[in-house]
Each structure stands twice: as structure tokens, then as C-alpha cells.
Design a protein around this motif. Structure first.
Motif, PDB file in Angstrom:
ATOM      1  N   LEU A  92     162.948  20.127  11.788  1.00  0.00           N
ATOM      2  CA  LEU A  92     161.503  19.917  11.803  1.00  0.00           C
ATOM      3  C   LEU A  92     160.805  20.680  12.934  1.00  0.00           C
ATOM      4  CD1 LEU A  92     161.279  16.059  11.129  1.00  0.00           C
ATOM      5  CD2 LEU A  92     161.169  17.933   9.470  1.00  0.00           C
ATOM      6  N   LEU A  93     161.548  21.453  13.676  1.00  0.00           N
ATOM      7  CA  LEU A  93     161.019  22.112  14.871  1.00  0.00           C
ATOM      8  C   LEU A  93     159.736  22.888  14.581  1.00  0.00           C
ATOM      9  CD1 LEU A  93     161.525  22.695  17.879  1.00  0.00           C
ATOM     10  CD2 LEU A  93     162.855  24.699  17.161  1.00  0.00           C
ATOM     11  N   ARG A  94     158.740  22.654  15.423  1.00  0.00           N
ATOM     12  CA  ARG A  94     157.446  23.328  15.284  1.00  0.00           C
ATOM     13  C   ARG A  94     157.192  24.230  16.485  1.00  0.00           C
ATOM     14  NH1 ARG A  94     153.468  18.194  14.048  1.00  0.00           N
ATOM     15  NH2 ARG A  94     154.380  17.505  12.065  1.00  0.00           N
ATOM     16  N   PRO A  95     156.569  25.390  16.268  1.00  0.00           N
ATOM     17  CA  PRO A  95     156.208  26.255  17.397  1.00  0.00           C
ATOM     18  C   PRO A  95     155.358  25.523  18.438  1.00  0.00           C
ATOM     19  CG  PRO A  95     155.950  27.437  15.335  1.00  0.00           C
ATOM     20  CD  PRO A  95     156.245  26.008  14.973  1.00  0.00           C
ATOM     21  N   ALA A  96     154.463  24.654  17.995  1.00  0.00           N
ATOM     22  CA  ALA A  96     153.586  23.947  18.934  1.00  0.00           C
ATOM     23  C   ALA A  96     154.376  23.057  19.880  1.00  0.00           C
ATOM     24  CB  ALA A  96     152.557  23.117  18.165  1.00  0.00           C
ATOM     25  N   TRP A  97     155.467  22.463  19.400  1.00  0.00           N
ATOM     26  CA  TRP A  97     156.292  21.623  20.286  1.00  0.00           C
ATOM     27  C   TRP A  97     156.908  22.471  21.391  1.00  0.00           C
ATOM     28  CZ3 TRP A  97     159.517  18.909  15.869  1.00  0.00           C
ATOM     29  CH2 TRP A  97     158.663  18.045  15.164  1.00  0.00           C
ATOM     30  N   ILE A  98     157.386  23.657  21.014  1.00  0.00           N
ATOM     31  CA  ILE A  98     158.004  24.546  21.993  1.00  0.00           C
ATOM     32  C   ILE A  98     156.961  25.017  23.009  1.00  0.00           C
ATOM     33  CG2 ILE A  98     159.215  26.732  22.312  1.00  0.00           C
ATOM     34  CD1 ILE A  98     160.270  26.393  19.420  1.00  0.00           C
ATOM     35  N   GLU A  99     155.813  25.419  22.510  1.00  0.00           N
ATOM     36  CA  GLU A  99     154.762  25.921  23.398  1.00  0.00           C
ATOM     37  C   GLU A  99     154.316  24.861  24.395  1.00  0.00           C
ATOM     38  OE1 GLU A  99     151.833  27.100  20.599  1.00  0.00           O
ATOM     39  OE2 GLU A  99     152.955  28.842  19.887  1.00  0.00           O
ATOM     40  N   SER A 100     154.102  23.635  23.929  1.00  0.00           N
ATOM     41  CA  SER A 100     153.656  22.579  24.831  1.00  0.00           C
ATOM     42  C   SER A 100     154.766  22.183  25.797  1.00  0.00           C
ATOM     43  CB  SER A 100     153.175  21.362  24.039  1.00  0.00           C
ATOM     44  OG  SER A 100     154.214  20.829  23.233  1.00  0.00           O
ATOM     45  N   PHE A 101     156.014  22.191  25.341  1.00  0.00           N
ATOM     46  CA  PHE A 101     157.139  21.881  26.215  1.00  0.00           C
ATOM     47  C   PHE A 101     157.202  22.863  27.376  1.00  0.00           C
ATOM     48  CE2 PHE A 101     161.982  22.501  26.590  1.00  0.00           C
ATOM     49  CZ  PHE A 101     162.068  21.635  27.677  1.00  0.00           C
ATOM     50  N   ILE A 102     157.198  24.154  27.072  1.00  0.00           N
ATOM     51  CA  ILE A 102     157.294  25.162  28.131  1.00  0.00           C
ATOM     52  C   ILE A 102     156.080  25.092  29.052  1.00  0.00           C
ATOM     53  CG2 ILE A 102     157.352  27.644  28.582  1.00  0.00           C
ATOM     54  CD1 ILE A 102     159.012  27.956  26.034  1.00  0.00           C
ATOM     55  N   LYS A 103     154.923  24.856  28.484  1.00  0.00           N
ATOM     56  CA  LYS A 103     153.704  24.738  29.297  1.00  0.00           C
ATOM     57  C   LYS A 103     153.789  23.559  30.262  1.00  0.00           C
ATOM     58  CE  LYS A 103     148.700  24.098  28.898  1.00  0.00           C
ATOM     59  NZ  LYS A 103     147.555  23.919  27.948  1.00  0.00           N
ATOM     60  N   ASP A 104     154.445  22.468  29.836  1.00  0.00           N
ATOM     61  CA  ASP A 104     154.503  21.251  30.644  1.00  0.00           C
ATOM     62  C   ASP A 104     155.677  21.229  31.623  1.00  0.00           C
ATOM     63  OD1 ASP A 104     152.287  20.373  29.279  1.00  0.00           O
ATOM     64  OD2 ASP A 104     153.395  19.061  27.906  1.00  0.00           O
ATOM     65  N   VAL A 105     156.558  22.223  31.570  1.00  0.00           N
ATOM     66  CA  VAL A 105     157.689  22.255  32.501  1.00  0.00           C
ATOM     67  C   VAL A 105     157.161  22.455  33.925  1.00  0.00           C
ATOM     68  CG1 VAL A 105     159.718  23.560  33.251  1.00  0.00           C
ATOM     69  CG2 VAL A 105     159.368  23.098  30.819  1.00  0.00           C
ATOM     70  N   PRO A 106     157.508  21.578  34.874  1.00  0.00           N
ATOM     71  CA  PRO A 106     157.019  21.722  36.256  1.00  0.00           C
ATOM     72  C   PRO A 106     157.492  23.030  36.888  1.00  0.00           C
ATOM     73  CG  PRO A 106     157.950  19.533  35.885  1.00  0.00           C
ATOM     74  CD  PRO A 106     158.312  20.359  34.685  1.00  0.00           C
ATOM     75  N   ASP A 107     156.655  23.590  37.743  1.00  0.00           N
ATOM     76  CA  ASP A 107     156.976  24.865  38.392  1.00  0.00           C
ATOM     77  C   ASP A 107     158.142  24.759  39.368  1.00  0.00           C
ATOM     78  OD1 ASP A 107     154.940  26.140  37.021  1.00  0.00           O
ATOM     79  OD2 ASP A 107     153.469  25.779  38.599  1.00  0.00           O
ATOM     80  N   ASP A 108     158.402  23.551  39.874  1.00  0.00           N
ATOM     81  CA  ASP A 108     159.403  23.412  40.939  1.00  0.00           C
ATOM     82  C   ASP A 108     160.768  22.957  40.430  1.00  0.00           C
ATOM     83  OD1 ASP A 108     158.676  20.883  40.221  1.00  0.00           O
ATOM     84  OD2 ASP A 108     158.430  20.114  42.260  1.00  0.00           O
ATOM     85  N   CYS A 109     161.036  23.081  39.127  1.00  0.00           N
ATOM     86  CA  CYS A 109     162.337  22.652  38.615  1.00  0.00           C
ATOM     87  C   CYS A 109     163.163  23.855  38.182  1.00  0.00           C
ATOM     88  CB  CYS A 109     162.172  21.660  37.473  1.00  0.00           C
ATOM     89  SG  CYS A 109     161.705  22.408  35.900  1.00  0.00           S
ATOM     90  N   ASP A 110     164.483  23.659  38.133  1.00  0.00           N
ATOM     91  CA  ASP A 110     165.406  24.697  37.680  1.00  0.00           C
ATOM     92  C   ASP A 110     165.692  24.579  36.188  1.00  0.00           C
ATOM     93  OD1 ASP A 110     165.985  25.751  40.381  1.00  0.00           O
ATOM     94  OD2 ASP A 110     166.932  23.808  40.691  1.00  0.00           O
ATOM     95  N   ALA A 111     165.631  23.358  35.690  1.00  0.00           N
ATOM     96  CA  ALA A 111     165.902  23.113  34.273  1.00  0.00           C
ATOM     97  C   ALA A 111     165.083  21.908  33.826  1.00  0.00           C
ATOM     98  CB  ALA A 111     167.389  22.859  34.034  1.00  0.00           C
ATOM     99  N   ALA A 112     164.766  21.890  32.544  1.00  0.00           N
ATOM    100  CA  ALA A 112     163.970  20.780  32.003  1.00  0.00           C
ATOM    101  C   ALA A 112     164.500  20.381  30.641  1.00  0.00           C
ATOM    102  CB  ALA A 112     162.497  21.170  31.898  1.00  0.00           C
ATOM    103  N   ILE A 113     164.298  19.128  30.326  1.00  0.00           N
ATOM    104  CA  ILE A 113     164.720  18.589  29.029  1.00  0.00           C
ATOM    105  C   ILE A 113     163.544  17.865  28.396  1.00  0.00           C
ATOM    106  CG2 ILE A 113     165.643  16.559  30.253  1.00  0.00           C
ATOM    107  CD1 ILE A 113     167.606  16.188  27.944  1.00  0.00           C
TER     108      ILE A 113
END
Length: 252
Positions: free
Chosen positions: A105-126
Motif C-alpha cells: 500500500l506504500l504511497r509516495p506521500a508517506w515517504i515524502e512526509s517521513f523524510i521531511k519529519d526526520v529530525p536533523d540531529d539523528c543518524d537513523a529514523a524509523i
């Protein structure tokens, strides 16, 4: 937005997958939903979200041919998903989005919002989804949840490895993935004090991730999913029926 690459895990074990068996397919990634193979849908989603290089990790010839037709590279799968992720990360570099071929069901919008919301000070995000959001999107869907003081969460099969240091987290990811059906064993890695806090419902998700990341020498962040459907993948035949029904009804 920083240019990023994507790796899609599409490996398989020696025995035929239950989902592939139920669908009469030779490989789980080739099972059709919504009129096309799951893998094709995932490749199209990451490309539409803006990925640079897109690669799949697989040793199956039919899966490889499909990936090539969809404009994706093929990297040989290693022994187990975490090793495939490690070798894929070495080949593609950072930043890299990691997902799976059964994320139908993966949507491009989910990926875009996920990457946008990843904090700048982290090495990895889930990416994680709240139980309330999942149950609102798919009532009655049975899942395994991580229960923390600030809510119950489930994974969305989306990871973002920001920099080279994120490679240290892949070994940690392997051990966590191995115990994903036994949440208490995951939390046990952070020590007896925090384990007790978890058992008594006092441990927050942020504190748990800070401790887990610390064991690997990196900063890990959890990003809340904006849509509970992001947690729905195809792990078992019942999931396949659910995903097909959602696509048929237009809900996904």
C-alpha cells in the motif's frame, strides 16, 4: 530536500512463503494486488517520492527482471534481511530509504512526509504508527504493538539512514527485527532499570530509542506516521486479503 537512494528488500527463504503459496505465485514479491505485483507498486512509489537510485535486494531471476523493467537496480540478497540491508547500504550510500517488497500500500506521500519529519540531529529514523491510527484505518486488524508510557506503536517497514554512521545501527536492527514479536526482549537490551520501567508502563518511546541507539553509538529517532495505513504490509495470507479488499474498495 537532500537527494536520497532507496533499497527494497525482496529476498526469500528456501521454503515458499505462505503468502506466495496462498496466491499461487513463485515469489512473494510477485504476488499481485490491485492488478500488479507488490514489488512493482513499491518501486513505483519510491521513484515517485523522489528517490535517486532505486535497488532491490533479491536472488530471484523473475523478481530481478521485473525490477529491471521498472528501472531499478538488482543487488544480490545476503543471508537475512539485515545483512542484505548492510550490503545495500554499502552499495548505495547515504542517505538511504529502506523498505520491503511487501509494503503493497506504500504511497509516495508517506515517504515524502517521513523524510521531511526526520529530525536533523539523528543518524537513523524509523516510521512508527500509533495503535489508535491503525485501528481507525483498519478496524479489527491484529498486530503486535510496542507499549510505552506515551502510547502503543507498530512499525511501518520504513527506515531512513541519514549518514555513514547509520551502518552501526544495522546490527542493532537485525537483533530488534529478530525479536519483533517479543517486544519485552527488545526492551531488555536497554538494561534492568529501563526494563522495569517498561514493565510498569513508565518507559517512553523516546527514552527507549535513546538507550537502544546509545548501545550502537548513534542517535535514533521515531517519526509518527501521519496515516495508520502505513503500518499495513503483507506478512500473511490474511494481510493479502485485507490489502486486496482495501484496494478494491478504494480505501487505499
Amino acid at each position: 530536500m537532500t537527494r536520497w537512494n532507496a533499497l527494497i528488500l525482496a529476498g526469500s527463504r528456501d521454503e515458499i512463503d505462505p503468502v506466495a503459496r496462498a496466491a499461487g505465485a513463485a515469489h512473494k514479491a510477485l504476488v499481485e494486488v490491485g492488478g500488479e505485483p507488490m514489488l512493482a507498486r513499491v518501486i513505483d512509489a519510491v521513484k515517485a517520492a523522489g528517490a535517486g537510485r532505486v535497488a532491490i535486494s533479491s536472488n530471484d531471476e523473475d523478481t530481478g527482471r521485473l525490477a529491471a523493467l521498472r528501472g531499478a537496480e538488482v543487488l544480490p540478497a545476503a543471508e537475512g534481511p539485515s545483512e542484505s540491508a548492510r550490503s545495500g547500504f554499502a552499495a548505495l550510500g547515504s542517505p538511504m530509504l529502506l523498505t520491503t517488497a511487501d509494503h503493497a500500500l506504500l504511497r509516495p506521500a508517506w515517504i515524502e512526509s517521513f523524510i521531511k519529519d526526520v529530525p536533523d540531529d539523528c543518524d537513523a529514523a524509523i516510521l512508527l504508527a500509533r495503535r489508535a491510527d491503525i485501528e481507525a484505518a483498519v478496524p479489527g486488524n491484529k498486530r503486535t504493538y510496542l507499549r510505552f508510557a506515551d502510547g502503543e506503536w507498530s512499525g511501518c517497514n520504513l527506515f531512513y539512514l541519514r549518514g555513514p554512521s547509520a551502518a552501526r545501527g544495522l546490527a542493532l536492527w537485525r537483533s530488534v527485527e529478530r525479536d519483533r514479536k517479543r517486544p519485552w526482549k527488545i526492551v531488555a537490551r536497554i538494561g534492568p532499570r529501563l526494563l522495569l520501567a517498561y514493565l510498569f508502563g513508565r518507559l517512553t518511546l523516546a527514552r527507549a530509542l535513546a538507550s537502544l541507539g546509545g548501545t550502537a553509538g548513534l542517535r535514533v529517532a521515531a517519526v509518527p506516521a501521519r496515516d495508520g495505513l502505513a503500518a499495513v504490509d503483507v506478512d500473511k495470507p490474511a494481510d493479502l486479503e485485507l490489502v486486496r479488499a482495501l484496494l478494491r474498495d478504494g480505501a487505499a
